[in-house]
Design a protein around this motif. Structure first.
Motif, short mmCIF file in Angstrom:
data_model
loop_
_atom_site.label_atom_id
_atom_site.label_comp_id
_atom_site.label_asym_id
_atom_site.label_seq_id
_atom_site.Cartn_x
_atom_site.Cartn_y
_atom_site.Cartn_z
N ALA A 12 40.89 34.97 34.36
CA ALA A 12 41.50 33.91 35.15
C ALA A 12 41.22 32.54 34.56
CB ALA A 12 40.99 33.97 36.58
N LEU A 25 38.58 36.84 43.34
CA LEU A 25 38.20 37.24 41.98
C LEU A 25 36.76 37.72 41.86
CD1 LEU A 25 40.00 34.42 39.97
CD2 LEU A 25 40.62 36.83 40.07
N TYR A 38 42.31 34.15 48.54
CA TYR A 38 42.90 33.56 47.33
C TYR A 38 42.65 34.44 46.11
CZ TYR A 38 43.20 29.56 50.41
OH TYR A 38 43.47 28.74 51.48
N SER A 39 42.93 35.69 46.23
CA SER A 39 42.85 36.74 45.21
C SER A 39 41.44 37.31 45.04
CB SER A 39 43.39 36.27 43.84
OG SER A 39 42.52 35.34 43.22
N TYR A 90 44.94 30.03 43.67
CA TYR A 90 45.20 31.46 43.51
C TYR A 90 44.92 31.89 42.07
CZ TYR A 90 47.45 36.01 43.60
OH TYR A 90 47.69 37.35 43.50
N ASN A 91 44.15 32.95 41.94
CA ASN A 91 43.82 33.54 40.64
C ASN A 91 43.16 32.53 39.70
OD1 ASN A 91 43.78 35.99 39.18
ND2 ASN A 91 45.39 35.24 37.83
N SER A 146 33.97 31.45 43.08
CA SER A 146 35.22 32.09 43.48
C SER A 146 35.00 32.86 44.78
CB SER A 146 35.74 33.03 42.40
OG SER A 146 37.04 33.50 42.74
#
Length: 202
Positions: A80, A120, A117-118, A90-91, A112
């Motif tokens: 990312a 990670l 929001y993904s 996002y990502n 993160s």
């Protein structure tokens, strides 16, 4: 009203005006001094303390890192962009502007989410000592290879009362930060890594 009373009132008014001016000037000078001291502190051996799970994104020290850095963590499938603008991209992984840039001496902090929001860093707890964390630096075409030195040993339940300060000197280190337990901000979960090599991207 006698002339003496008028004179007394005038003197009082002058004193009030002068005192107010002194207070205002003193306040402005105090703000300038605080800003100067903060700037010196950030450029010295420490950084301003920060709420690691709810960092302020209004004053970026190093500016945006979007499209400059990319993080790759093979074991948990992370690949990312890194940014210094928002924790909710996002990502993307957030870089604390108070910390050093990737590859530099001192502590580079990355944050993160685990569930939003993904998410990670949802598998961050699966990292093992010795696992690689790679940061690609497209500005100088270099790849910084870090290795995990500890995972699960640094869970900070008091992160709000004792905010973290990222070291600005010493060996290059990387802190991967997320919430604990997953989806809740009861504690800050920190994985520690150290830089082991720097290679060319090509």
């Amino acid at each position: 009203m006698s002339k003496y009373k008028i004179l007394a009132v005038v003197i009082v008014l002058v004193c009030v005006i002068v005192s107010s001016a002194v207070i205002i000037v003193g306040y402005e000078k105090s703000k300038e001094l605080n800003a100067y001291q903060t700037n010196l502190y950030l450029r010295g051996n420490g950084s301003a303390p920060v709420d690691v799970l709810s960092p302020s994104t209004t004053n970026s020290v190093s500016g945006s890192t979007s499209d400059v850095y990319r993080i790759v963590i093979p074991r948990i499938g992370v690949n990312a962009k890194i940014n210094s603008e928002t924790v909710n991209g996002y990502n993307t992984v957030y870089h604390y502007p108070e910390s050093v840039e990737p590859g530099q001496n001192g502590e580079c902090g990355l944050l993160s989410h685990r569930t939003h929001y993904s998410g990670l860093f949802r598998q961050l707890g699966s990292l093992k000592v010795g696992d690689q964390v790679i940061i690609k630096d497209y500005t100088v075409s270099k790849k910084y290879i870090y290795k995990v030195t500890s995972n699960g040993d640094d869970i900070r339940w008091d992160y709000k009362e004792n905010p973290i300060s990222f070291a600005q000197s010493g060996e290059p280190r990387l802190l991967l930060i997320t919430c604990y337990p997953p989806g809740r901000k009861l504690a800050a979960y920190i994985v520690h890594c150290k830089l082991v090599s720097t290679t060319s991207l090509t």
